[in-house]
Design an enzyme around this catalytic site. Structure first.
Site, PDB file in Angstrom:
ATOM      1  CE  LYS A  26       6.340 158.298  77.467  1.00 47.82           C
ATOM      2  NZ  LYS A  26       5.050 158.721  76.669  1.00 47.82           N
ATOM      3  NE  ARG A  96       3.030 158.477  80.624  1.00 39.48           N
ATOM      4  CZ  ARG A  96       4.201 158.738  81.259  1.00 39.48           C
ATOM      5  NH1 ARG A  96       4.547 157.745  82.188  1.00 39.48           N
ATOM      6  NH2 ARG A  96       5.029 159.703  81.002  1.00 39.48           N
ATOM      7  N   GLY A 105       6.629 164.425  71.878  1.00 37.67           N
ATOM      8  CA  GLY A 105       5.466 165.131  71.393  1.00 37.67           C
ATOM      9  C   GLY A 105       4.747 164.708  70.061  1.00 37.67           C
ATOM     10  CG  MET A 107       3.490 158.789  68.480  1.00 40.63           C
ATOM     11  SD  MET A 107       4.045 157.239  68.471  1.00 40.63           S
ATOM     12  CE  MET A 107       5.354 157.326  69.755  1.00 40.63           C
ATOM     13  NE  ARG A 363      12.624 161.898  76.996  1.00 38.51           N
ATOM     14  CZ  ARG A 363      11.497 162.324  76.668  1.00 38.51           C
ATOM     15  NH1 ARG A 363      10.683 161.733  75.939  1.00 38.51           N
ATOM     16  NH2 ARG A 363      11.051 163.601  76.629  1.00 38.51           N
ATOM     17  CG  HIS A 481       6.361 169.200  72.727  1.00 33.25           C
ATOM     18  ND1 HIS A 481       6.822 168.043  73.353  1.00 33.25           N
ATOM     19  CD2 HIS A 481       5.046 169.218  73.232  1.00 33.25           C
ATOM     20  CE1 HIS A 481       5.972 167.283  73.857  1.00 33.25           C
ATOM     21  NE2 HIS A 481       4.541 168.246  74.048  1.00 33.25           N
ATOM     22  CB  SER A 788      39.249 157.125  44.732  1.00 35.34           C
ATOM     23  OG  SER A 788      38.588 158.249  45.471  1.00 35.34           O
ATOM     24  CB  CYS A 855      37.095 161.203  46.365  1.00 32.84           C
ATOM     25  SG  CYS A 855      36.799 160.611  44.831  1.00 32.84           S
ATOM     26  CE1 TYR A 875      40.925 158.216  49.934  1.00 31.52           C
ATOM     27  CE2 TYR A 875      42.526 156.448  49.895  1.00 31.52           C
ATOM     28  CZ  TYR A 875      41.565 157.381  49.300  1.00 31.52           C
ATOM     29  OH  TYR A 875      41.879 157.683  48.070  1.00 31.52           O
TER      30      TYR A 875
HETATM   31  P1  ADP Z   1       5.055 162.532  76.085  1.00 29.34           P
HETATM   32  O1  ADP Z   1       5.615 161.186  75.798  1.00 29.34           O
HETATM   33  O2  ADP Z   1       4.608 163.407  75.238  1.00 29.34           O
HETATM   34  O3  ADP Z   1       5.913 163.172  77.223  1.00 29.34           O
HETATM   35  P2  ADP Z   1       3.798 161.254  78.171  1.00 29.34           P
HETATM   36  O4  ADP Z   1       3.156 159.811  78.272  1.00 29.34           O
HETATM   37  O5  ADP Z   1       5.004 161.342  79.011  1.00 29.34           O
HETATM   38  O6  ADP Z   1       3.785 161.979  76.959  1.00 29.34           O
HETATM   39  O7  ADP Z   1       2.715 162.148  79.246  1.00 29.34           O
HETATM   40  C1  ADP Z   1       2.440 163.416  79.298  1.00 29.34           C
HETATM   41  C2  ADP Z   1       2.433 164.119  80.319  1.00 29.34           C
HETATM   42  O8  ADP Z   1       1.435 163.466  81.406  1.00 29.34           O
HETATM   43  C3  ADP Z   1       3.639 164.091  81.318  1.00 29.34           C
HETATM   44  O9  ADP Z   1       3.973 165.336  81.830  1.00 29.34           O
HETATM   45  C4  ADP Z   1       3.498 162.905  82.137  1.00 29.34           C
HETATM   46  O10 ADP Z   1       4.385 163.042  83.097  1.00 29.34           O
HETATM   47  C5  ADP Z   1       2.136 163.431  82.446  1.00 29.34           C
HETATM   48  N1  ADP Z   1       1.699 161.800  82.798  1.00 29.34           N
HETATM   49  C6  ADP Z   1       1.483 160.661  82.156  1.00 29.34           C
HETATM   50  N2  ADP Z   1       0.875 159.663  82.958  1.00 29.34           N
HETATM   51  C7  ADP Z   1       0.775 160.148  83.851  1.00 29.34           C
HETATM   52  C8  ADP Z   1       0.157 159.504  85.343  1.00 29.34           C
HETATM   53  N3  ADP Z   1      -0.245 158.116  85.235  1.00 29.34           N
HETATM   54  N4  ADP Z   1      -0.122 160.312  86.432  1.00 29.34           N
HETATM   55  C9  ADP Z   1       0.119 161.631  86.560  1.00 29.34           C
HETATM   56  N5  ADP Z   1       0.812 162.184  85.315  1.00 29.34           N
HETATM   57  C10 ADP Z   1       0.979 161.368  84.194  1.00 29.34           C
HETATM   58 MG    MG Z   2       6.838 162.178  78.551  1.00 33.44          MG
END
Ligand code: ADP
Ligand code: MG
Ligand code: MG
Length: 899
Positions: A26, A96, A105, A107, A363, A481, A788, A855, A875
């Site tokens: 991220k 984040r 989802g 963490m 990503r 998720h 083998s 094998c 192989y």
């Molecule tokens: P995950 O990895 O579980 O997607 P994120 O860190 O991406 O968690 O964040 C969860 C949600 O919060 C996402 O929809 C993201 O876009 C939103 N979000 C995170 N940071 C911000 C921010 N600075 N402003 C607005 N929305 C945010």
């Molecule tokens: Mg996210």
């Protein structure tokens, strides 16, 4: 001193996409988007290295961190023109998580950090909306108490009784008493009262006050994100995905932008192409007046991004394309820019605040196997990627899914579906209903095929989702998720089947007037999103031309051979269709099992139970024609390709008649009493049959048995040659541990060859499956022309784990991290791998052109295939259905080695 904090944003960016190990996926991509000039709210990334250090210090921040954070915060404030914790012009941030590879989802993230008594009035003045501020505040309180005050503290509430659920109950109660449908119906006063009620509940449940200081909130939120790396969900996800525990997560502290600032704000998630089908259409979901999590959590049904990707569930909702065309165009341009830049499908998060677009994440998107194949082939023809890259774009494990069962369309025509949802994961699944993750795991362990049915998609369910054959949820969208995780695993999944009424307590699911109980059967069509009552017939996915085309490209990069383990002409034919270049293991004993084996088995039993040499020889002579026919048919099916024929391997008593009828039959045939036969059967009993009288040992004590088999091979070959065919048999001696065994058997081979067909060449080799044979491989190679590796037995004997008895303990070994994986599924490279490497090296030193293959079951496991490639094997051989997987894994290993 290590630099722990990296800035990103219009005011300066320290990192880039290459630094994902340090910044997490991220963080690295946020930096990269800044470098591309995209609108990203400013912030900074605290490195994964800092996370590792945090754990090393027993859950404490390294000393130098505070000053670095202060400095980065100052620069972020400057860029944004706001101040964190300020009474007049407060900046809010999110904290984040983000590891090296995406763990959707698993963490935690906390939004709206920095809202407190001091900053609330300022934000109200600035935004002009008290409602918005208290909406943000109640979200902060919910997330913070859940993530920082409960989870990070290691508090494990009873399922469904956590602080988050308690607070959500309060919210639901208000909505119910006021007859509101949506969260957006809540008034300022409702929200204010809720926030107070929340804080009281937190004090009551957790014994602490919700922190009212911005700095305290920030450090709590950073620490909690680090700690979420070792949360229960994250750990079990890492186990499943094979992600090392010591990678750690980065923390991204980012200025908040608000999608919940009113009706000119929104939030959304999108894929640059359809992640379920691969179709080249911009695909996504968005919600007006909402904050990030709302789309993913399935709280409201999200609207479609554009007109062309509308579906049954959201057709009535307005698309971003028609609602705000300018913003849609801006987003679409960013989509194009990102795809060209990353040359891959992107999964993006965006937020619109007062009609201004912000990018929050991008990503490489997870996708189904079908989508991976289609995207790779599309991008190849678009010239976006080359052939080599295309080959790396489909995971070898994902291919499995392309060859997976589908609901039989004929069966589907005859019945009506009972419910409909979104097609989140492809293929078909049929199984018994379970309602919790735990039930799914238990039932799967008990050998049942289950469908996990849940109200909504909850990341706590990963283990159950993994164990289930299919997943069905009542709520959630295509980007929820569960949908993300299921897609990553290529698992059949339907989400958002809104008509389902699920009662977990009662163990029932009702829809359209019908009630289904736990353990009842349902069938899912994950490609269409349809749910059926009962068990529908399934069919194999037929070969599609795109798949064939892709596999042809794959083979251009592959250097290692791929054969199959096949025991019947039918298996051989299937494997050939899947591209097998020969048979690496033909088990002759297979002719004595199952349908049509009665006559051959009868002769074999006569041989086993005979009491004199003459009787035994007569039985062997009677058996010979059966053996020859079996070998001949298979050689014919594999005409022109090598077939490694293994001499009889299992302990003979496995074939002795166990029933009274069977023994009576043999008594008649051998002209003796049932008691006598029962006695002979009894005398064949062994204490450790796996290490008993089997494999080459049978031929050492009964040389005429070996002779008969070798003669059958030469004769079958000779006859086929006479018919104008090109048979290529190879003789493999099993369970050897000494070159003397090979020498003795070779004498028989030489004699029969001279007698039957002196001019025909048949390679003579051995299966290496006993550690001693590896240690003495240089000696074994003096007689054997090929090795083998029989890695099932080699693993069994190398570990001292009985293959048939691992059920009781292996699971514990893996879950406690004693072993990384089941060594019978993937080669234990650290241990058994050394035996293989040594044997290859020693064997080739003694015989330069020694041919080497594998094998065991592991021959179809991508990681093992890569290991075999690196070890220089000629192989791998695997079951017919895994042949394409092994071909792809071998090609990917070759490409990786080049780099
Ligand atoms: P995950 O990895 O579980 O997607 P994120 O860190 O991406 O968690 O964040 C969860 C949600 O919060 C996402 O929809 C993201 O876009 C939103 N979000 C995170 N940071 C911000 C921010 N600075 N402003 C607005 N929305 C945010
Ligand atoms: Mg996210
Ligand atoms: Mg064996």
């Amino acid at each position: 001193m290590a630099k722990y904090v990296y800035l990103f944003g219009p005011g300066g960016t320290d990192g880039n996409a290459q630094e994902r190990n340090l910044l997490g996926g991220k963080g690295a991509n946020l930096a990269e988007m800044c470098l591309l000039g995209l609108p990203v709210p400013a912030g900074f990334t605290i490195t994964t290295q800092c996370c590792t250090e945090y754990f090393r210090l027993g859950g404490d921040f390294p000393e130098s961190l505070a000053a670095e954070v202060q400095e980065a915060l100052k620069r972020t404030e400057k860029t944004m023109g706001m101040k964190y914790g300020d009474a007049d012009n407060p900046l809010l941030v999110s904290s984040r998580s983000g590891a090296r590879s995406s763990m959707p989802g698993m963490m935690e993230t906390v939004l709206n950090v920095g809202l407190c008594t001091k900053t609330i009035p300022g934000l109200v003045r600035k935004s002009g909306s008290e409602r918005f501020v208290y909406d943000a505040y109640r979200r902060l309180i919910t997330m913070y108490s859940d993530v920082v005050m409960e989870k990070a503290e290691g508090i494990e509430p009873v399922e469904g009784q956590g602080i988050r659920q308690q607070l959500e109950k309060l919210l639901a109660a208000v909505k119910k008493s006021k007859k509101y449908k949506e969260d957006t119906d809540l008034t300022v006063d409702d929200l204010k009262q809720l926030c107070e009620a929340y804080k009281a509940k937190i004090k009551e449940m957790l014994g602490r006050d919700f922190p009212d200081d911005a700095m305290e909130q920030l450090s709590g939120a950073i620490g909690a994100v680090f700690k979420s790396w070792n949360g229960r969900r994250a750990i079990s996800y890492r186990r499943i995905e094979g992600i090392p525990d010591d990678w750690g997560t980065a923390v991204n502290v980012q200025s908040m932008v608000f999608g919940n600032m009113g009706d000119d704000s929104a939030t959304g998630v999108a894929f640059s192409r359809n992640p379920a089908t691969g179709e080249d259409k911009f695909y996504g979901e968005w919600l007006i007046n909402a904050q990030g999590e709302d789309v993913v959590a399935g709280i409201r049904t999200p609207s479609p991004l554009n007109e062309e990707t509308k579906n049954e569930q959201n057709r009535h909702l307005p698309s971003l394309e028609t609602e705000w065309p300018d913003l849609y165009k801006e987003l679409h341009d960013i989509r194009d820019k990102l795809e060209t830049h990353y040359t891959d499908m992107q999964d993006i998060e965006f937020t619109i605040q007062n009609k201004k677009l912000y990018m929050l994440q991008c990503r490489n998107g997870k996708r189904t196997g079908t989508a991976a194949l289609n995207m790779a082939m599309d991008m190849l023809s678009e010239g976006l990627i080359d052939e080599e890259t295309a080959v790396t774009r489909v995971g070898a494990d994902q291919l499995d899914e392309l060859l997976h069962p589908l609901v039989d369309p004929e069966a589907e025509k005859k019945v009506a579906s009972v419910a409909e949802g979104l097609p989140a994961g492809p293929g078909g699944a049929c199984g018994q209903i379970v309602f919790t993750s735990q039930e799914a795991v238990e039932a799967a362990n008990a050998g049942k095929t289950v469908i996990l049915v849940r109200e909504e998609t909850n990341p706590e369910d990963v283990e159950g989702m993994r164990a289930a054959e299919g997943i069905l949820t009542a709520r959630g969208g295509m980007t929820s998720h569960a949908a993300l995780v299921a897609r990553g695993w290529g698992k059949c999944c339907i989400v958002g089947a809104g008509e389902l009424k699920i009662d977990v307590q009662a163990g029932t699911m009702s829809v359209g007037g019908k009630t289904f109980k736990k353990d009842g059967y349902i069938t899912l069509n994950g490609t269409k999103g349809l749910v059926y009552d009962g068990q529908l017939a399934m069919i194999d996915a037929t070969e599609n031309p795109r798949f064939q085309e892709f596999m042809a490209i794959v083979d251009r990069f592959r250097t290692m051979g791929v054969r199959t383990n096949a025991d019947t002409p039918e298996d051989a034919k299937i494997a050939r269709q899947y591209g097998a270049e020969g048979i690496g293991l033909f088990r002759t004993e297979h002719m004595f099992y199952g349908k049509g084996s009665e006559d051959a088995l009868f002769q074999l039993r006569k041989m086993i139970l005979s009491s004199t040499d003459a009787e035994r020889q007569a039985a062997i002579d009677d058996l010979a024609p059966f053996v020859k026919k079996d070998i001949k048919d298979t050689l014919e099916a594999m005409d022109g390709l090598p077939v490694t024929i293994r001499l009889l391997d299992p302990p003979l008593h496995e074939f002795a008649p166990g029933t009274v009828e069977g023994q009576k039959e043999m008594a008649e045939a051998l002209d003796t009493t049932v008691e006598e036969i029962a006695g002979r059967v009894e005398s064949l009993h062994e204490v450790n049959p796996m290490m008993g009288h089997r494999g080459v040992r049978l031929g050492i004590t009964h040389p005429t048995l070996t002779e008969m088999q070798i003669r059958a091979i030469f004769e079958a070959m000779k006859e086929l040659r006479a018919e104008g065919k090109n048979p290529k048999p190879e003789i493999m001696v099993p369970v050897t541990c000494a070159v003397g065994e090979l020498d003795v058997t070779k004498k028989v081979y030489d004699r029969i060859k001279a007698e039957v067909a002196p001019s025909l060449d048949v390679h003579y080799g051995t299966m290496i499956e006993i550690p001693r044979a590896c240690l003495l491989a240089d000696k074994m190679a003096l007689t054997a022309e090929f090795f083998s590796f029989g890695t099932n037995d080699l693993t069994q004997m190398g570990f001292g784990f009985s293959r048939d008895d691992i059920g009781g303990f292996l699971g514990a070994y893996v879950s406690q991290g004693i072993l990384e994986a089941d060594p019978f599924q993937t080669i234990d490279q650290a241990g058994i791998g050394q035996l293989i490497e040594m044997a290859v090296e020693k064997g080739r030193a003694a015989r330069g052109n020694l041919k080497v293959g594998i094998c065991g079951e592991q021959g179809g496991d991508p990681a093992s295939v890569e290991f075999c490639f690196e070890t220089g094997l000629d192989y791998v051989s695997c079951s017919p259905y895994r042949v394409p997987i092994a071909r792809l894994a071998a090609a990917q290993a070759a490409i990786k080695a080049k780099k």
